[in-house]
Design a protein around this motif. Structure first.
Motif, PDB file in Angstrom:
ATOM      1  N   GLY A   1       0.981  -1.305   0.081  1.00 47.05           N
ATOM      2  CA  GLY A   1       0.024  -0.033  -0.076  1.00 47.05           C
ATOM      3  C   GLY A   1       0.818   1.205   0.010  1.00 47.05           C
ATOM      4  O   GLY A   1       0.225   2.312  -0.093  1.00 47.05           O
ATOM      5  N   GLY A   2       2.018   1.220   0.103  1.00 51.62           N
ATOM      6  CA  GLY A   2       2.937   2.324  -0.014  1.00 51.62           C
ATOM      7  C   GLY A   2       2.944   3.067  -1.381  1.00 51.62           C
ATOM      8  O   GLY A   2       2.471   2.347  -2.127  1.00 51.62           O
ATOM      9  N   GLY A   3       3.700   4.248  -1.442  1.00 50.66           N
ATOM     10  CA  GLY A   3       3.554   4.678  -2.702  1.00 50.66           C
ATOM     11  C   GLY A   3       3.912   6.292  -2.714  1.00 50.66           C
ATOM     12  O   GLY A   3       4.282   6.744  -1.546  1.00 50.66           O
TER      13      GLY A   3
ATOM     14  N   SER B   1      -3.967  10.531   0.661  1.00 54.50           N
ATOM     15  CA  SER B   1      -4.360   9.449   1.402  1.00 54.50           C
ATOM     16  C   SER B   1      -3.595   8.279   0.888  1.00 54.50           C
ATOM     17  O   SER B   1      -3.658   8.074  -0.325  1.00 54.50           O
ATOM     18  CB  SER B   1      -5.748   9.293   1.649  1.00 54.50           C
ATOM     19  OG  SER B   1      -6.336  10.494   2.301  1.00 54.50           O
ATOM     20  N   LEU B   2      -3.419   7.458   1.975  1.00 59.96           N
ATOM     21  CA  LEU B   2      -2.751   6.247   1.382  1.00 59.96           C
ATOM     22  C   LEU B   2      -3.317   5.208   2.582  1.00 59.96           C
ATOM     23  O   LEU B   2      -3.555   5.567   3.788  1.00 59.96           O
ATOM     24  CB  LEU B   2      -1.268   6.255   1.474  1.00 59.96           C
ATOM     25  CG  LEU B   2      -0.840   6.504   0.326  1.00 59.96           C
ATOM     26  CD1 LEU B   2       1.015   6.555   0.539  1.00 59.96           C
ATOM     27  CD2 LEU B   2      -0.910   6.031  -0.966  1.00 59.96           C
ATOM     28  N   ARG B   3      -3.600   3.828   1.939  1.00 50.94           N
ATOM     29  CA  ARG B   3      -4.041   2.778   3.212  1.00 50.94           C
ATOM     30  C   ARG B   3      -2.764   1.778   3.151  1.00 50.94           C
ATOM     31  O   ARG B   3      -2.719   0.966   2.083  1.00 50.94           O
ATOM     32  CB  ARG B   3      -5.344   2.353   3.012  1.00 50.94           C
ATOM     33  CG  ARG B   3      -5.752   1.297   3.796  1.00 50.94           C
ATOM     34  CD  ARG B   3      -7.092   0.652   3.621  1.00 50.94           C
ATOM     35  NE  ARG B   3      -7.824   0.056   4.442  1.00 50.94           N
ATOM     36  CZ  ARG B   3      -8.418  -1.174   4.267  1.00 50.94           C
ATOM     37  NH1 ARG B   3      -8.825  -1.770   3.085  1.00 50.94           N
ATOM     38  NH2 ARG B   3      -9.087  -1.598   5.232  1.00 50.94           N
ATOM     39  N   LEU B   4      -2.215   1.530   4.188  1.00 53.05           N
ATOM     40  CA  LEU B   4      -1.455   0.449   4.313  1.00 53.05           C
ATOM     41  C   LEU B   4      -1.757  -0.819   4.935  1.00 53.05           C
ATOM     42  O   LEU B   4      -2.824  -0.497   5.745  1.00 53.05           O
ATOM     43  CB  LEU B   4      -0.045   0.677   5.056  1.00 53.05           C
ATOM     44  CG  LEU B   4       0.789   1.995   4.919  1.00 53.05           C
ATOM     45  CD1 LEU B   4       1.977   2.286   5.695  1.00 53.05           C
ATOM     46  CD2 LEU B   4       1.153   2.163   3.243  1.00 53.05           C
TER      47      LEU B   4
ATOM     48  N   GLN C   1      -4.963   3.582   7.914  1.00 56.56           N
ATOM     49  CA  GLN C   1      -5.445   4.691   6.869  1.00 56.56           C
ATOM     50  C   GLN C   1      -4.756   5.966   7.228  1.00 56.56           C
ATOM     51  O   GLN C   1      -4.729   6.389   8.513  1.00 56.56           O
ATOM     52  CB  GLN C   1      -6.760   4.800   7.059  1.00 56.56           C
ATOM     53  CG  GLN C   1      -7.613   5.626   6.481  1.00 56.56           C
ATOM     54  CD  GLN C   1      -7.676   5.570   4.926  1.00 56.56           C
ATOM     55  OE1 GLN C   1      -7.672   4.535   4.266  1.00 56.56           O
ATOM     56  NE2 GLN C   1      -7.133   6.438   4.053  1.00 56.56           N
ATOM     57  N   MET C   2      -4.156   6.621   6.131  1.00 60.86           N
ATOM     58  CA  MET C   2      -3.326   7.757   6.419  1.00 60.86           C
ATOM     59  C   MET C   2      -3.943   8.726   5.626  1.00 60.86           C
ATOM     60  O   MET C   2      -3.990   8.660   4.308  1.00 60.86           O
ATOM     61  CB  MET C   2      -1.706   7.700   6.165  1.00 60.86           C
ATOM     62  CG  MET C   2      -1.422   6.625   6.739  1.00 60.86           C
ATOM     63  SD  MET C   2       0.444   6.434   6.518  1.00 60.86           S
ATOM     64  CE  MET C   2       0.477   5.825   4.651  1.00 60.86           C
ATOM     65  N   ASN C   3      -4.511  10.004   6.095  1.00 60.42           N
ATOM     66  CA  ASN C   3      -5.190  10.821   5.592  1.00 60.42           C
ATOM     67  C   ASN C   3      -4.368  12.339   5.721  1.00 60.42           C
ATOM     68  O   ASN C   3      -3.639  12.329   6.801  1.00 60.42           O
ATOM     69  CB  ASN C   3      -6.787  11.077   6.073  1.00 60.42           C
ATOM     70  CG  ASN C   3      -7.576   9.982   5.895  1.00 60.42           C
ATOM     71  OD1 ASN C   3      -7.431   9.222   4.823  1.00 60.42           O
ATOM     72  ND2 ASN C   3      -8.480   9.755   6.583  1.00 60.42           N
TER      73      ASN C   3
ATOM     74  N   TYR D   1       7.869 -10.055  15.513  1.00 59.26           N
ATOM     75  CA  TYR D   1       8.097 -10.154  14.174  1.00 59.26           C
ATOM     76  C   TYR D   1       8.157  -8.754  13.466  1.00 59.26           C
ATOM     77  O   TYR D   1       7.058  -7.912  13.753  1.00 59.26           O
ATOM     78  CB  TYR D   1       7.324 -11.257  13.366  1.00 59.26           C
ATOM     79  CG  TYR D   1       7.341 -12.512  13.776  1.00 59.26           C
ATOM     80  CD1 TYR D   1       6.591 -13.122  14.768  1.00 59.26           C
ATOM     81  CD2 TYR D   1       8.547 -13.286  13.040  1.00 59.26           C
ATOM     82  CE1 TYR D   1       6.955 -14.284  15.236  1.00 59.26           C
ATOM     83  CE2 TYR D   1       8.801 -14.504  13.527  1.00 59.26           C
ATOM     84  CZ  TYR D   1       7.918 -15.371  14.594  1.00 59.26           C
ATOM     85  OH  TYR D   1       8.162 -16.401  14.922  1.00 59.26           O
ATOM     86  N   TRP D   2       8.462  -8.537  12.289  1.00 54.51           N
ATOM     87  CA  TRP D   2       8.593  -7.211  11.600  1.00 54.51           C
ATOM     88  C   TRP D   2       8.525  -7.674   9.849  1.00 54.51           C
ATOM     89  O   TRP D   2       8.804  -8.835   9.440  1.00 54.51           O
ATOM     90  CB  TRP D   2      10.097  -6.545  11.713  1.00 54.51           C
ATOM     91  CG  TRP D   2      10.207  -5.957  12.983  1.00 54.51           C
ATOM     92  CD1 TRP D   2      10.846  -6.784  14.014  1.00 54.51           C
ATOM     93  CD2 TRP D   2       9.823  -4.507  13.512  1.00 54.51           C
ATOM     94  NE1 TRP D   2      10.884  -5.869  15.255  1.00 54.51           N
ATOM     95  CE2 TRP D   2      10.275  -4.308  14.961  1.00 54.51           C
ATOM     96  CE3 TRP D   2       9.368  -3.551  12.723  1.00 54.51           C
ATOM     97  CZ2 TRP D   2      10.143  -3.546  15.575  1.00 54.51           C
ATOM     98  CZ3 TRP D   2       9.178  -2.493  13.727  1.00 54.51           C
ATOM     99  CH2 TRP D   2       9.394  -2.515  14.940  1.00 54.51           C
ATOM    100  N   GLY D   3       7.794  -6.560   9.564  1.00 56.09           N
ATOM    101  CA  GLY D   3       7.694  -6.942   7.850  1.00 56.09           C
ATOM    102  C   GLY D   3       8.738  -6.194   7.249  1.00 56.09           C
ATOM    103  O   GLY D   3       9.734  -5.593   7.907  1.00 56.09           O
ATOM    104  N   GLN D   4       8.901  -6.168   6.015  1.00 56.56           N
ATOM    105  CA  GLN D   4      10.124  -5.891   5.180  1.00 56.56           C
ATOM    106  C   GLN D   4       9.980  -4.208   4.967  1.00 56.56           C
ATOM    107  O   GLN D   4      10.964  -3.679   4.775  1.00 56.56           O
ATOM    108  CB  GLN D   4      10.332  -6.534   3.898  1.00 56.56           C
ATOM    109  CG  GLN D   4       9.301  -5.889   2.760  1.00 56.56           C
ATOM    110  CD  GLN D   4       7.750  -6.223   3.060  1.00 56.56           C
ATOM    111  OE1 GLN D   4       7.512  -6.995   3.861  1.00 56.56           O
ATOM    112  NE2 GLN D   4       6.969  -5.661   2.130  1.00 56.56           N
ATOM    113  N   GLY D   5       8.870  -3.624   5.124  1.00 57.58           N
ATOM    114  CA  GLY D   5       8.862  -2.102   5.240  1.00 57.58           C
ATOM    115  C   GLY D   5       8.266  -1.854   4.023  1.00 57.58           C
ATOM    116  O   GLY D   5       8.674  -2.532   2.616  1.00 57.58           O
ATOM    117  N   THR D   6       7.583  -0.738   3.797  1.00 57.15           N
ATOM    118  CA  THR D   6       7.045  -0.080   2.616  1.00 57.15           C
ATOM    119  C   THR D   6       7.347   1.438   2.540  1.00 57.15           C
ATOM    120  O   THR D   6       6.915   1.879   3.466  1.00 57.15           O
ATOM    121  CB  THR D   6       5.351  -0.475   2.264  1.00 57.15           C
ATOM    122  OG1 THR D   6       4.967  -0.022   1.175  1.00 57.15           O
ATOM    123  CG2 THR D   6       4.509   0.187   3.456  1.00 57.15           C
TER     124      THR D   6
END
Length: 123
Positions: free
Chosen positions: A8-10, A17-20, A81-83, A112-117
């Motif tokens: 969901g990054g970008g 807005s973006l939604r991860l 959700q990022m506005n 645990y961690w994700g790889q990041g976006t």
């Protein structure tokens, strides 16, 4: 083993807005707290928002009123959700989860961690 995969990054303009999303998979019995962290270039990783298995949330002051964290326990998924995004929100966003899992025939809570976006806010 447990994996967290973010999406969901970008690139978005200021005010956008973006939604991860972050999906946890693998040897999961259940998940306690889940959260989103971010790390901007030259800065330390910071907690953005967190949510307990019961739905209680907390946010860093700079995102209150703009970001909303939620989760779907049935899908082992957490969302952000990022506005009203600002250039200072630009960072790599990481998903984190405290997972109850089976480790060497014992039940344990592992982090645990994700790889990041990457999230970039720029005009």
């Amino acid at each position: 083993q447990v994996q967290l995969v973010e999406s969901g990054g970008g690139l978005v303009q200021p005010g956008g807005s973006l939604r991860l999303s972050c999906v946890a998979s693998g040897s999961i019995i259940s998940i306690n707290a889940m959260g989103w962290y971010r790390q901007a270039p030259g800065k330390e990783r910071e907690l953005v928002a967190a949510i307990t298995s019961g739905g209680s949330t907390n946010y860093t002051d700079s995102v209150k009123g703009r970001f909303t964290i939620s989760r779907d326990n049935a899908k082992n998924t957490v969302y952000l959700q990022m506005n009203s995004l600002k250039p200072e929100d630009t960072a790599v966003y990481y998903c984190n989860a405290a997972v109850i899992t089976l480790q060497s025939s014992s039940i344990a809570t592992m982090d645990y961690w994700g790889q990041g976006t990457q999230v970039t806010v720029s005009s």
